[in-house]
Design a protein around this motif. Structure first.
Motif, PDB file in Angstrom:
ATOM      1  N   ASN A 115       0.767  -1.243   0.118  1.00  0.00           N
ATOM      2  CA  ASN A 115       0.029   0.095   0.042  1.00  0.00           C
ATOM      3  C   ASN A 115       0.925   1.247  -0.083  1.00  0.00           C
ATOM      4  N   ALA A 116       1.360   1.688  -1.063  1.00  0.00           N
ATOM      5  CA  ALA A 116       2.210   2.702  -1.331  1.00  0.00           C
ATOM      6  C   ALA A 116       1.891   4.228  -0.779  1.00  0.00           C
ATOM      7  N   MET A 117       0.432   4.563  -0.641  1.00  0.00           N
ATOM      8  CA  MET A 117      -0.109   5.490  -0.039  1.00  0.00           C
ATOM      9  C   MET A 117       0.120   5.658   1.628  1.00  0.00           C
ATOM     10  N   HIS A 118      -0.074   4.286   2.076  1.00  0.00           N
ATOM     11  CA  HIS A 118      -0.022   4.016   3.554  1.00  0.00           C
ATOM     12  C   HIS A 118       1.504   4.274   3.898  1.00  0.00           C
ATOM     13  N   ASP A 119       2.270   3.528   3.145  1.00  0.00           N
ATOM     14  CA  ASP A 119       3.909   3.696   3.506  1.00  0.00           C
ATOM     15  C   ASP A 119       4.240   5.105   3.492  1.00  0.00           C
ATOM     16  N   LEU A 120       3.876   5.918   2.466  1.00  0.00           N
ATOM     17  CA  LEU A 120       4.056   7.238   2.325  1.00  0.00           C
ATOM     18  C   LEU A 120       3.904   8.141   3.415  1.00  0.00           C
ATOM     19  N   ASP A 121       2.621   7.759   4.089  1.00  0.00           N
ATOM     20  CA  ASP A 121       2.395   8.577   5.449  1.00  0.00           C
ATOM     21  C   ASP A 121       3.045   8.144   6.494  1.00  0.00           C
ATOM     22  N   ILE A 122       3.767   6.780   6.475  1.00  0.00           N
ATOM     23  CA  ILE A 122       4.626   6.637   7.575  1.00  0.00           C
ATOM     24  C   ILE A 122       6.000   7.321   7.301  1.00  0.00           C
ATOM     25  N   CYS A 123       6.441   7.237   6.103  1.00  0.00           N
ATOM     26  CA  CYS A 123       7.771   8.112   5.694  1.00  0.00           C
ATOM     27  C   CYS A 123       7.924   9.606   6.191  1.00  0.00           C
ATOM     28  N   ARG A 124       6.617  10.045   6.595  1.00  0.00           N
ATOM     29  CA  ARG A 124       6.629  11.493   6.998  1.00  0.00           C
ATOM     30  C   ARG A 124       6.408  11.732   8.319  1.00  0.00           C
ATOM     31  N   LEU A 125       6.406  10.370   9.144  1.00  0.00           N
ATOM     32  CA  LEU A 125       6.461  10.619  10.505  1.00  0.00           C
ATOM     33  C   LEU A 125       7.754  10.975  10.990  1.00  0.00           C
ATOM     34  N   ASP A 126       8.012  11.487  12.161  1.00  0.00           N
ATOM     35  CA  ASP A 126       9.151  11.531  12.842  1.00  0.00           C
ATOM     36  C   ASP A 126       9.930  10.446  13.667  1.00  0.00           C
ATOM     37  N   GLY A 127      11.211  10.332  14.005  1.00  0.00           N
ATOM     38  CA  GLY A 127      11.688   9.449  15.000  1.00  0.00           C
ATOM     39  C   GLY A 127      11.559   7.964  14.842  1.00  0.00           C
ATOM     40  N   ALA A 128      11.026   7.437  16.052  1.00  0.00           N
ATOM     41  CA  ALA A 128      10.580   5.808  15.583  1.00  0.00           C
ATOM     42  C   ALA A 128       9.499   5.472  15.187  1.00  0.00           C
ATOM     43  N   LYS A 129       8.476   6.428  15.050  1.00  0.00           N
ATOM     44  CA  LYS A 129       7.426   6.096  14.397  1.00  0.00           C
ATOM     45  C   LYS A 129       7.622   5.909  12.880  1.00  0.00           C
ATOM     46  N   ASN A 130       8.363   6.315  12.346  1.00  0.00           N
ATOM     47  CA  ASN A 130       9.158   6.075  11.019  1.00  0.00           C
ATOM     48  C   ASN A 130       9.819   4.643  10.903  1.00  0.00           C
ATOM     49  N   THR A 131       8.986   3.728  10.584  1.00  0.00           N
ATOM     50  CA  THR A 131       9.535   2.285  10.634  1.00  0.00           C
ATOM     51  C   THR A 131       9.986   1.878   9.379  1.00  0.00           C
ATOM     52  N   ILE A 132      10.079   2.734   8.218  1.00  0.00           N
ATOM     53  CA  ILE A 132      10.734   2.675   7.057  1.00  0.00           C
ATOM     54  C   ILE A 132      11.935   2.975   6.687  1.00  0.00           C
ATOM     55  N   VAL A 133      12.481   4.149   7.181  1.00  0.00           N
ATOM     56  CA  VAL A 133      13.504   4.556   6.940  1.00  0.00           C
ATOM     57  C   VAL A 133      14.690   3.773   7.410  1.00  0.00           C
ATOM     58  N   GLN A 134      15.804   3.799   6.624  1.00  0.00           N
ATOM     59  CA  GLN A 134      16.939   3.108   7.120  1.00  0.00           C
ATOM     60  C   GLN A 134      18.122   3.797   6.668  1.00  0.00           C
ATOM     61  N   ASP A 135      19.347   3.267   6.941  1.00  0.00           N
ATOM     62  CA  ASP A 135      20.657   3.919   6.553  1.00  0.00           C
ATOM     63  C   ASP A 135      21.304   2.664   5.685  1.00  0.00           C
ATOM     64  N   PHE A 136      21.851   3.234   4.483  1.00  0.00           N
ATOM     65  CA  PHE A 136      22.801   2.430   3.786  1.00  0.00           C
ATOM     66  C   PHE A 136      24.210   3.083   3.854  1.00  0.00           C
ATOM     67  N   VAL A 137      25.145   2.064   4.523  1.00  0.00           N
ATOM     68  CA  VAL A 137      26.436   2.533   4.698  1.00  0.00           C
ATOM     69  C   VAL A 137      27.063   2.227   3.485  1.00  0.00           C
ATOM     70  N   LEU A 138      27.639   3.331   2.648  1.00  0.00           N
ATOM     71  CA  LEU A 138      28.356   3.280   1.537  1.00  0.00           C
ATOM     72  C   LEU A 138      29.803   3.047   1.658  1.00  0.00           C
ATOM     73  N   PRO A 139      30.359   2.180   0.715  1.00  0.00           N
ATOM     74  CA  PRO A 139      31.734   1.677   0.955  1.00  0.00           C
ATOM     75  C   PRO A 139      32.645   2.853   0.803  1.00  0.00           C
ATOM     76  N   ASP A 140      33.849   2.608   1.497  1.00  0.00           N
ATOM     77  CA  ASP A 140      34.991   3.442   1.376  1.00  0.00           C
ATOM     78  C   ASP A 140      36.202   3.058   0.681  1.00  0.00           C
ATOM     79  N   PHE A 141      35.975   1.649   0.334  1.00  0.00           N
ATOM     80  CA  PHE A 141      36.893   1.142  -0.790  1.00  0.00           C
ATOM     81  C   PHE A 141      38.418   1.140  -0.177  1.00  0.00           C
TER      82      PHE A 141
END
Length: 411
Positions: free
Chosen positions: A223-249
């Motif tokens: 449900n893309a619209m529902h997930d978009l609503d989650i992405c607008r939340l702050d802090g721990a309420k946003n369960t979608i956001v994550q970090d991708f650690v880039l390689p430094d080679f």
């Protein structure tokens, strides 16, 4: 003794191995050149590369079709001699080509296979055609007897260049009902590059890294619209956001995902307070990029998404076949590895299709190698007479040219 080589020659990767091997080797169908070391990496040599930043890509395929034969011969030379280590003169070949391949390109296939590599014999077909020969018992459980192939099946092949929907009746494709969507893994990666470069910082030269980000972070939303609503939340309420650690080679050559660490709202790229990792924050990009498979119109493409196109394909077939086609849908190709992909297609189809039909959608354990595995299974069950009917020998080619290939390989 004649060996049989199965080569699923995809635009991004080739799946290659002898028919008696348990699994194929997955080899990049590409030549890369590093901007720093200036070295060329051919096919499996990509594994030796230690710096994937700003790599120069050279692909033999353009818009889904094999057009650069000089490049492809260089890759094949490496694969045949170093990866599978065969003598082509003592080998018969099963090779895949794109759907609706141009006649001139097909003739080039035949010429190079028989005249330059001198294979003993060849069977040229498409990936979805080989997928039909897979183990349907393991795909759908006990409803179908082992070794049997259903009269009707529908293959959804979503790969690097395109997504094809191909219905089959008695192992033959229903040509009038084949549909193509001009969305594949390449478009998704390019779209993610543009999105990241616009929102965060310039990654337009980092195709390899962004492809890793896509494969590690992206998923298909239910449900893309529902997930978009989650992405607008702050802090721990946003369960979608994550970090991708880039390689430094320097210490690492591959990036990885980790849970999101809080940061300033104005900063998208940050240096972690705990270490020196450079981090790319992935939020709604995680699901809005694969959403293009379901809604290409999101970027202005005048095409339907996969579920709707499946409906169009089935509707183009004879009505008496509809029920069986809905009940035997198989998802293959690299994009089938996205989390949520099968569930989303099945859910959308259930909402569109007539309620009298059962919807069964499945994905092989390894959808990338489904065509190779089907080719292996097909060859193992061939009788000698069937093999003679399917394969074109080098002697036949030298006598009749590509005409005999067109007759035998028609689909």
């Amino acid at each position: 003794m004649t060996k049989t080589l199965i080569l699923d020659n995809g635009a991004s990767t080739m799946k290659v191995g002898l028919a008696h091997h348990r699994l194929p080797k997955i080899v990049p169908n590409v030549i890369l050149r590093g901007r720093n070391d200036r070295r060329h990496y051919i096919a499996d040599q990509v594994d030796e590369c230690t710096d994937f930043s700003s790599l120069l890509y050279r692909l033999a395929f353009e818009k889904g079709y094999l057009t650069n034969w000089g490049l492809e011969r260089t890759i094949w030379d490496r694969v045949f001699k170093q990866v599978v280590k065969i003598d082509t003169k003592d080998t018969q070949l099963i090779i895949t080509e794109p759907l609706f391949n141009l006649t001139s390109i097909q003739e080039a296939y035949d010429q190079i296979i028989f005249e330059e590599y001198e294979f003993q014999s060849c069977y040229r077909t498409t990936g979805p055609q080989l997928c039909i020969y897979n183990d349907w018992y393991s795909l759908f459980g006990g409803d179908i007897q082992t070794n049997s192939i259903p009269d009707c099946a529908l293959i959804v092949d979503s790969g690097y260049s395109f997504t094809h929907i191909i219905p089959f009746f008695q192992r033959k494709p229903i040509t009038k009902a084949i549909r193509r969507i001009n969305v594949g893994g390449k478009l998704l990666t390019n779209q993610l590059k543009e999105t990241v470069s616009f929102r965060y910082y310039d990654m337009m030269e980092e195709t390899y890294i962004i492809n890793d980000v896509k494969e590690a972070s992206c998923y298909v939303s239910q449900n893309a619209m529902h997930d978009l609503d989650i992405c607008r939340l702050d802090g721990a309420k946003n369960t979608i956001v994550q970090d991708f650690v880039l390689p430094d080679f320097t210490t690492t050559t591959r990036g990885h995902v980790r849970p999101h660490q809080m940061q300033s709202k104005n900063s998208k790229i940050k240096m972690s307070t705990n270490d020196d990792d450079q981090v790319l924050v992935m939020n709604n990009e995680r699901f809005m990029i694969p959403e293009l498979l379901m809604h290409p119109s999101d970027i202005g493409m005048q095409q339907a998404g996969i579920p709707e196109t499946i409906m169009q394909s089935i509707q183009a077939c004879d009505p008496e076949l509809h029920g069986l086609l809905y009940a035997n849908i198989v998802l293959v190709g690299g994009n089938a590895k996205f989390n949520g992909y099968q569930q989303r297609i099945e859910t959308d189809l259930r909402q569109m299709a007539p309620s009298i039909f059962d919807i069964r959608v499945t994905t092989p354990i390894e959808p990338v190698i489904a065509a190779w595995m089907g080719g292996q299974r097909m060859f193992s069950n061939l009788s000698k007479s069937e093999s003679q009917q399917m394969f074109v020998t080098r002697k036949e080619y030298m006598e009749y040219g590509s005409d005999i290939c067109r007759r035998k390989f028609s689909y």
